[in-house]
Design a protein around this motif. Sequence first.
Motif, PDB file in Angstrom:
ATOM      1  N   CYS A   1      13.586  10.440   2.705  1.00 45.11           N
ATOM      2  CA  CYS A   1      12.421  11.325   2.043  1.00 45.11           C
ATOM      3  C   CYS A   1      11.170  10.660   2.806  1.00 45.11           C
ATOM      4  N   LYS A   2      10.340  11.586   3.283  1.00 47.79           N
ATOM      5  CA  LYS A   2       9.014  11.214   3.896  1.00 47.79           C
ATOM      6  C   LYS A   2       8.063  12.175   3.351  1.00 47.79           C
ATOM      7  N   SER A   3       7.103  11.542   2.758  1.00 45.78           N
ATOM      8  CA  SER A   3       5.789  12.511   2.338  1.00 45.78           C
ATOM      9  C   SER A   3       4.625  12.138   2.908  1.00 45.78           C
ATOM     10  N   LEU A   4       3.952  12.972   3.181  1.00 46.76           N
ATOM     11  CA  LEU A   4       2.280  13.188   3.708  1.00 46.76           C
ATOM     12  C   LEU A   4       1.540  13.156   2.777  1.00 46.76           C
ATOM     13  N   VAL A   5       0.856  12.140   2.445  1.00 46.59           N
ATOM     14  CA  VAL A   5       0.001  12.009   1.054  1.00 46.59           C
ATOM     15  C   VAL A   5      -1.538  11.967   1.476  1.00 46.59           C
ATOM     16  N   ARG A   6      -2.493  12.565   0.942  1.00 47.64           N
ATOM     17  CA  ARG A   6      -3.931  12.023   0.646  1.00 47.64           C
ATOM     18  C   ARG A   6      -4.043  11.561  -0.678  1.00 47.64           C
ATOM     19  N   THR A   7      -4.488  10.186  -0.563  1.00 46.17           N
ATOM     20  CA  THR A   7      -4.374   9.240  -2.148  1.00 46.17           C
ATOM     21  C   THR A   7      -5.698   9.697  -2.831  1.00 46.17           C
ATOM     22  N   SER A   8      -5.698   9.298  -4.109  1.00 42.87           N
ATOM     23  CA  SER A   8      -6.877   9.633  -4.796  1.00 42.87           C
ATOM     24  C   SER A   8      -8.111   8.632  -4.413  1.00 42.87           C
ATOM     25  N   TYR A   9      -7.760   7.696  -3.432  1.00 44.18           N
ATOM     26  CA  TYR A   9      -9.257   6.951  -3.275  1.00 44.18           C
ATOM     27  C   TYR A   9      -9.341   6.946  -1.843  1.00 44.18           C
ATOM     28  N   SER A  10      -8.701   7.812  -1.005  1.00 43.04           N
ATOM     29  CA  SER A  10      -8.831   7.972   0.326  1.00 43.04           C
ATOM     30  C   SER A  10      -8.422   9.489   0.901  1.00 43.04           C
ATOM     31  N   VAL A  11      -9.215  10.350   0.261  1.00 41.03           N
ATOM     32  CA  VAL A  11      -8.693  11.810   0.647  1.00 41.03           C
ATOM     33  C   VAL A  11      -8.893  12.187   2.002  1.00 41.03           C
ATOM     34  N   SER A  12      -9.510  11.567   2.712  1.00 42.70           N
ATOM     35  CA  SER A  12      -9.846  12.134   3.987  1.00 42.70           C
ATOM     36  C   SER A  12      -8.758  11.591   4.945  1.00 42.70           C
ATOM     37  N   VAL A  13      -8.050  10.696   4.483  1.00 44.37           N
ATOM     38  CA  VAL A  13      -6.791  10.215   5.267  1.00 44.37           C
ATOM     39  C   VAL A  13      -5.479  10.751   4.809  1.00 44.37           C
ATOM     40  N   VAL A  14      -4.564  10.998   5.954  1.00 39.87           N
ATOM     41  CA  VAL A  14      -3.340  11.156   5.112  1.00 39.87           C
ATOM     42  C   VAL A  14      -2.455   9.997   5.626  1.00 39.87           C
ATOM     43  N   TYR A  15      -1.665   9.447   4.696  1.00 46.75           N
ATOM     44  CA  TYR A  15      -0.706   8.459   4.825  1.00 46.75           C
ATOM     45  C   TYR A  15       0.796   8.926   4.779  1.00 46.75           C
ATOM     46  N   GLN A  16       1.789   8.287   5.560  1.00 46.82           N
ATOM     47  CA  GLN A  16       3.105   8.555   5.362  1.00 46.82           C
ATOM     48  C   GLN A  16       3.782   7.561   4.721  1.00 46.82           C
ATOM     49  N   TYR A  17       4.463   7.845   3.891  1.00 50.61           N
ATOM     50  CA  TYR A  17       5.333   7.088   3.074  1.00 50.61           C
ATOM     51  C   TYR A  17       6.865   7.490   2.860  1.00 50.61           C
ATOM     52  N   TRP A  18       7.700   6.515   2.876  1.00 49.56           N
ATOM     53  CA  TRP A  18       9.048   6.727   3.139  1.00 49.56           C
ATOM     54  C   TRP A  18       9.748   6.107   1.794  1.00 49.56           C
ATOM     55  N   GLY A  19      10.917   6.559   1.483  1.00 52.60           N
ATOM     56  CA  GLY A  19      11.786   6.347   0.328  1.00 52.60           C
ATOM     57  C   GLY A  19      12.693   5.259   0.794  1.00 52.60           C
ATOM     58  N   GLN A  20      13.492   4.752   0.262  1.00 49.25           N
ATOM     59  CA  GLN A  20      14.507   3.530   0.594  1.00 49.25           C
ATOM     60  C   GLN A  20      15.725   4.260   0.959  1.00 49.25           C
ATOM     61  N   GLY A  21      15.980   5.585   1.069  1.00 50.46           N
ATOM     62  CA  GLY A  21      17.306   6.066   1.477  1.00 50.46           C
ATOM     63  C   GLY A  21      18.285   6.316   0.361  1.00 50.46           C
ATOM     64  N   THR A  22      19.257   7.367   0.613  1.00 54.03           N
ATOM     65  CA  THR A  22      20.069   7.287  -0.327  1.00 54.03           C
ATOM     66  C   THR A  22      21.355   7.938   0.747  1.00 54.03           C
ATOM     67  N   GLN A  23      22.487   7.174   0.571  1.00 50.58           N
ATOM     68  CA  GLN A  23      23.773   7.467   1.284  1.00 50.58           C
ATOM     69  C   GLN A  23      24.535   8.636   1.042  1.00 50.58           C
ATOM     70  N   VAL A  24      24.599   9.157   1.708  1.00 53.14           N
ATOM     71  CA  VAL A  24      25.684  10.687   1.903  1.00 53.14           C
ATOM     72  C   VAL A  24      26.871  10.134   2.686  1.00 53.14           C
ATOM     73  N   THR A  25      28.071  10.548   2.164  1.00 53.01           N
ATOM     74  CA  THR A  25      29.291  10.355   3.039  1.00 53.01           C
ATOM     75  C   THR A  25      30.113  11.437   2.743  1.00 53.01           C
ATOM     76  N   VAL A  26      30.594  12.173   3.913  1.00 50.92           N
ATOM     77  CA  VAL A  26      31.721  13.295   3.846  1.00 50.92           C
ATOM     78  C   VAL A  26      32.714  12.840   4.409  1.00 50.92           C
ATOM     79  N   SER A  27      33.533  12.865   3.557  1.00 50.97           N
ATOM     80  CA  SER A  27      35.067  12.266   4.158  1.00 50.97           C
ATOM     81  C   SER A  27      36.080  12.833   2.884  1.00 50.97           C
ATOM     82  N   SER A  28      37.209  13.179   3.402  1.00 52.59           N
ATOM     83  CA  SER A  28      38.394  13.317   2.579  1.00 52.59           C
ATOM     84  C   SER A  28      39.022  11.954   2.303  1.00 52.59           C
TER      85      SER A  28
END
Length: 122
Positions: free
Chosen positions: A95-122
């Motif tokens: 997941c990625k989020s483009l965020v304006r933080t409370s202390y720097s509203v003029s700048v957009v920061y990019q934050y990523w999560g750590q990821g979650t595994q999805v496995t599709v298999s029989s």
Amino acid sequence: QVQVVESGGGLVQPGGSLRLSCAASGNIHSISTMGWYRQAPGKERELVATITSENSTNYADSVKGRFTISSDSAKNTVYLQMNSLKPEDTAVYYCKSLVRTSYSVSVVYQYWGQGTQVTVSS
């Protein structure tokens, strides 16, 4: 000071469904866009779907008609409903989020999560 956490991955049979969730928290002033990306072994990370604060959505061709992205802006949370899953959907989903933080509203920061595994298999 912004955390992005995914949940909801797992093992599912072909044709099955999963719902991923992603929540952003911390010093958030506003979020312009949240999205899902995935990376399969040996492949580059690729876009799956994005949603803007105006609820404009964008999907990769490979998931159109099968996946649905939605959001709850009050909770800074985005969801990915995945139906008719295929083995080729197997990947770590980020997941990625483009965020304006409370202390720097003029700048957009990019934050990523750590990821979650999805496995599709029989």
